[in-house]
Design a protein around this motif. Structure first.
Motif, mmCIF file in Angstrom:
data_model
loop_
_atom_site.group_PDB
_atom_site.id
_atom_site.type_symbol
_atom_site.label_atom_id
_atom_site.label_comp_id
_atom_site.label_asym_id
_atom_site.label_seq_id
_atom_site.Cartn_x
_atom_site.Cartn_y
_atom_site.Cartn_z
ATOM 1 N N ARG A 204 0.852 -1.186 0.000
ATOM 2 C CA ARG A 204 0.000 0.000 0.000
ATOM 3 C C ARG A 204 0.889 1.237 0.000
ATOM 4 N N GLY A 205 0.447 2.258 -0.713
ATOM 5 C CA GLY A 205 1.215 3.503 -0.703
ATOM 6 C C GLY A 205 0.263 4.638 -0.410
ATOM 7 N N ILE A 252 4.754 6.523 -13.297
ATOM 8 C CA ILE A 252 4.793 5.084 -12.995
ATOM 9 C C ILE A 252 6.102 4.732 -12.275
ATOM 10 N N HIS A 253 7.186 5.350 -12.664
ATOM 11 C CA HIS A 253 8.477 5.067 -12.021
ATOM 12 C C HIS A 253 8.389 5.373 -10.521
ATOM 13 N N ARG A 254 7.835 6.550 -10.195
ATOM 14 C CA ARG A 254 7.675 6.892 -8.775
ATOM 15 C C ARG A 254 6.725 5.907 -8.090
ATOM 16 N N THR A 255 5.645 5.540 -8.765
ATOM 17 C CA THR A 255 4.671 4.622 -8.169
ATOM 18 C C THR A 255 5.318 3.263 -7.885
ATOM 19 N N LEU A 256 6.171 2.785 -8.797
ATOM 20 C CA LEU A 256 6.851 1.497 -8.566
ATOM 21 C C LEU A 256 7.733 1.561 -7.328
ATOM 22 N N LEU A 257 8.402 2.691 -7.153
ATOM 23 C CA LEU A 257 9.377 2.787 -6.051
ATOM 24 C C LEU A 257 8.730 3.148 -4.717
ATOM 25 N N TYR A 258 7.749 4.051 -4.739
ATOM 26 C CA TYR A 258 7.159 4.542 -3.479
ATOM 27 C C TYR A 258 5.797 3.926 -3.167
ATOM 28 N N GLY A 259 5.169 3.311 -4.172
ATOM 29 C CA GLY A 259 3.819 2.777 -3.965
ATOM 30 C C GLY A 259 2.758 3.842 -4.162
ATOM 31 N N GLY A 260 1.488 3.423 -4.048
ATOM 32 C CA GLY A 260 0.374 4.336 -4.290
ATOM 33 C C GLY A 260 -0.346 3.942 -5.563
ATOM 34 N N ILE A 261 -1.008 4.912 -6.178
ATOM 35 C CA ILE A 261 -1.790 4.584 -7.370
ATOM 36 C C ILE A 261 -1.648 5.672 -8.429
ATOM 37 N N PHE A 262 -1.474 5.231 -9.683
ATOM 38 C CA PHE A 262 -1.475 6.134 -10.836
ATOM 39 C C PHE A 262 -2.768 5.876 -11.603
ATOM 40 N N GLY A 296 2.510 -5.486 -8.001
ATOM 41 C CA GLY A 296 1.346 -4.604 -7.919
ATOM 42 C C GLY A 296 0.227 -5.071 -8.827
ATOM 43 N N ALA A 297 -0.721 -4.163 -9.120
ATOM 44 C CA ALA A 297 -1.866 -4.517 -9.958
ATOM 45 C C ALA A 297 -2.149 -3.394 -10.946
ATOM 46 N N ALA A 298 -2.721 -3.765 -12.096
ATOM 47 C CA ALA A 298 -3.096 -2.780 -13.123
ATOM 48 C C ALA A 298 -4.478 -3.162 -13.643
ATOM 49 N N THR A 299 -5.407 -2.219 -13.593
ATOM 50 C CA THR A 299 -6.794 -2.543 -13.936
ATOM 51 C C THR A 299 -7.406 -1.464 -14.819
ATOM 52 N N THR A 300 -8.475 -1.863 -15.529
ATOM 53 C CA THR A 300 -9.265 -0.884 -16.281
ATOM 54 C C THR A 300 -10.267 -0.223 -15.337
ATOM 55 N N GLY A 301 -10.319 -0.702 -14.117
ATOM 56 C CA GLY A 301 -11.329 -0.289 -13.143
ATOM 57 C C GLY A 301 -12.136 -1.508 -12.729
ATOM 58 N N SER A 302 -12.279 -2.456 -13.679
ATOM 59 C CA SER A 302 -13.058 -3.650 -13.364
ATOM 60 C C SER A 302 -12.370 -4.951 -13.768
ATOM 61 N N SER A 303 -11.331 -4.895 -14.583
ATOM 62 C CA SER A 303 -10.623 -6.140 -14.919
ATOM 63 C C SER A 303 -9.162 -5.825 -15.259
ATOM 64 N N THR A 325 -3.222 -3.009 -2.769
ATOM 65 C CA THR A 325 -4.336 -2.604 -1.910
ATOM 66 C C THR A 325 -5.003 -1.345 -2.435
ATOM 67 N N ASN A 326 -4.221 -0.394 -2.910
ATOM 68 C CA ASN A 326 -4.795 0.844 -3.443
ATOM 69 C C ASN A 326 -5.667 0.543 -4.669
ATOM 70 N N VAL A 327 -5.166 -0.336 -5.528
ATOM 71 C CA VAL A 327 -5.923 -0.672 -6.746
ATOM 72 C C VAL A 327 -7.223 -1.412 -6.362
ATOM 73 N N ALA A 328 -7.140 -2.268 -5.354
ATOM 74 C CA ALA A 328 -8.349 -2.981 -4.909
ATOM 75 C C ALA A 328 -9.381 -1.983 -4.370
ATOM 76 N N ASP A 329 -8.935 -0.963 -3.647
ATOM 77 C CA ASP A 329 -9.860 0.070 -3.141
ATOM 78 C C ASP A 329 -10.574 0.766 -4.301
ATOM 79 N N LEU A 330 -9.796 1.124 -5.315
ATOM 80 C CA LEU A 330 -10.375 1.804 -6.492
ATOM 81 C C LEU A 330 -11.409 0.901 -7.149
ATOM 82 N N GLU A 331 -11.059 -0.369 -7.336
ATOM 83 C CA GLU A 331 -11.987 -1.309 -7.991
ATOM 84 C C GLU A 331 -13.271 -1.442 -7.182
ATOM 85 N N HIS A 332 -13.133 -1.370 -5.882
ATOM 86 C CA HIS A 332 -14.299 -1.468 -5.006
ATOM 87 C C HIS A 332 -15.259 -0.301 -5.278
#
Ligand code: AHG
Ligand code: MN
Ligand code: MN
Length: 356
Positions: A204-205, A252-262, A296-303, A325-332
């Motif tokens: 999680r970031g 994306i480079h920052r997201t890979l290193l620090y976490g979070g969501i793009f 990590g995870a990459a989604t269209t929002g639903s898949s 975890t951040n991507v799962a929250d968004l998908e939720h």
């Protein structure tokens, strides 16, 4: 994560290959060509203001965007690096509408490549980080020449992908399906040296990265998620921090290193809900692949983005990628408010409701 001393990009690929005796050595040659082109573009980016490489060429590309001189320069350099006997059978670039064939006189190779020669180019005149993105698939067609079919493959089938980030230093970050590794260009020796071994994105970031000016045009789910991110809540360490460069490679480079969501969501700026801005073949698929390879995870929002089977060369997709975890929250939020819940998630949620 630190790199190993003396581990050049070439040695890294070669040693990886020794562990896979079935490998032909083609990928080694290809990644060396990427590295060579990256060094040339890096040199020019670094002195763009002096070399009269800032500003526009006066042309428009296939996306209807104005072409900058550095877009065209990077396109020419990467094309020249890939236009080699025995590596590729076909290519596609952001800068060209049709597939790019390998010249007749050259033997065709077993791979197909999609690339964005200069990503984030609207930033270049302000001396802000830009990048290059590439995605490599194994050829699936038969016959002498490659064809579009070789490129219309899901991200799941990628043989390798990566990006070059022309930032405060120049880095090449890539994966051949065995984790994500980063190499920093040491200009004094002209080599990419391993600086980031096996990059793992945090679970999680607390950074979110999106062009928030588009907020009024997003779906209810995406709007709800971004509002939630900004609500103070000690238990989940909200609100998050906002960071947005506007060059996907840098974000994306920052997201890979620090976490979070793009995020680059779909929007209805022009009336109808579109499919976002970022292009599947040479932006979403390779970046999604790298983020998944880093845990990590990459989604269209639903898949998952990597499951999309492309229908068009320059097709776009909504894109959300980062810490799991951040991507799962968004998908939720998307599932809850946009009615696009995937069957597996629906089943999972139903099971949770029954259990509680
Ligand atoms: P490109 O320069 O290759 O056309 O890509 C630009 C992309 C991407 O790098 C970035 O994430 C996004 O455009 C930024 O778009 P906005 O200006 O709409 O935020
Ligand atoms: Mn781009
Ligand atoms: Mn570009």
């Amino acid at each position: 994560m630190d790199g190993r001393i003396g581990m050049t990009l070439t040695r890294h690929i070669y040693e990886g290959q020794l562990e896979h005796p079935e490998a032909t050595g083609q990928l080694t040659g290809i990644l060396n060509q990427v590295a060579l082109a990256a060094k040339i573009v890096s040199r020019e980016v670094n002195k763009a203001g002096l070399a009269e490489l800032l500003g526009f060429t006066g042309d428009e590309n296939v996306q209807g965007e104005e072409v900058r001189k550095l877009d065209q320069f990077a396109q020419d350099v990467f094309y020249a690096a890939f236009d080699h006997p025995g590596h590729f059978c076909i290519m596609v670039s952001e800068e060209e509408e049709a597939v790019i064939p390998i010249p007749d006189e050259f033997e065709k190779g077993p791979y197909a490549i999609a690339f964005d020669p200069l990503d984030g180019s609207s930033n270049i005149d302000a001396n802000i980080t830009v990048g290059t993105i590439f995605a490599i698939w194994r050829r699936v067609s038969e016959g002498k020449d490659g064809c579009e079919q070789d490129l219309m493959q899901p991200g799941r089938n990628l043989a390798a992908a990566g990006y070059v980030v022309y930032g405060t230093s120049t880095m090449l970050v890539m994966s051949t399906g065995h984790g994500v590794h980063g190499f920093t260009l040491d200009p004094s020796v002209g080599e990419f040296l391993e600086s980031h071994h096996n990059i793992r994105i945090p679970e999680r970031g607390k950074i979110y990265s999106v062009n928030e000016g588009n907020y009024p045009y997003w779906s209810k789910g995406v709007q709800g998620y971004v509002r939630w991110i900004k609500e103070p809540d000690e238990s989940s360490d909200r609100p998050y921090s906002s960071r947005y460069v506007g060059s996907m490679v840098a974000d994306i480079h920052r997201t890979l290193l620090y976490g979070g969501i793009f995020m680059y969501p779909a929007d209805n700026k022009k009336g109808e809900m579109n499919t976002g801005k970022l292009r599947l073949l040479y932006e979403c698929a390779p970046m999604g692949y790298l983020v998944e390879q880093a845990g990590g995870a990459a989604t269209t929002g639903s898949s998952p983005v990597l499951d999309i089977v492309p229908q068009k060369l320059h097709q776009r997709s909504p894109f959300f990628a980062g810490s799991k975890t951040n991507v799962a929250d968004l998908e939720h939020f998307v599932a809850e408010h946009d009615g696009t819940e995937s069957p597996s998630r629906r089943a999972e949620r139903a099971a949770r409701t029954v259990a509680s």
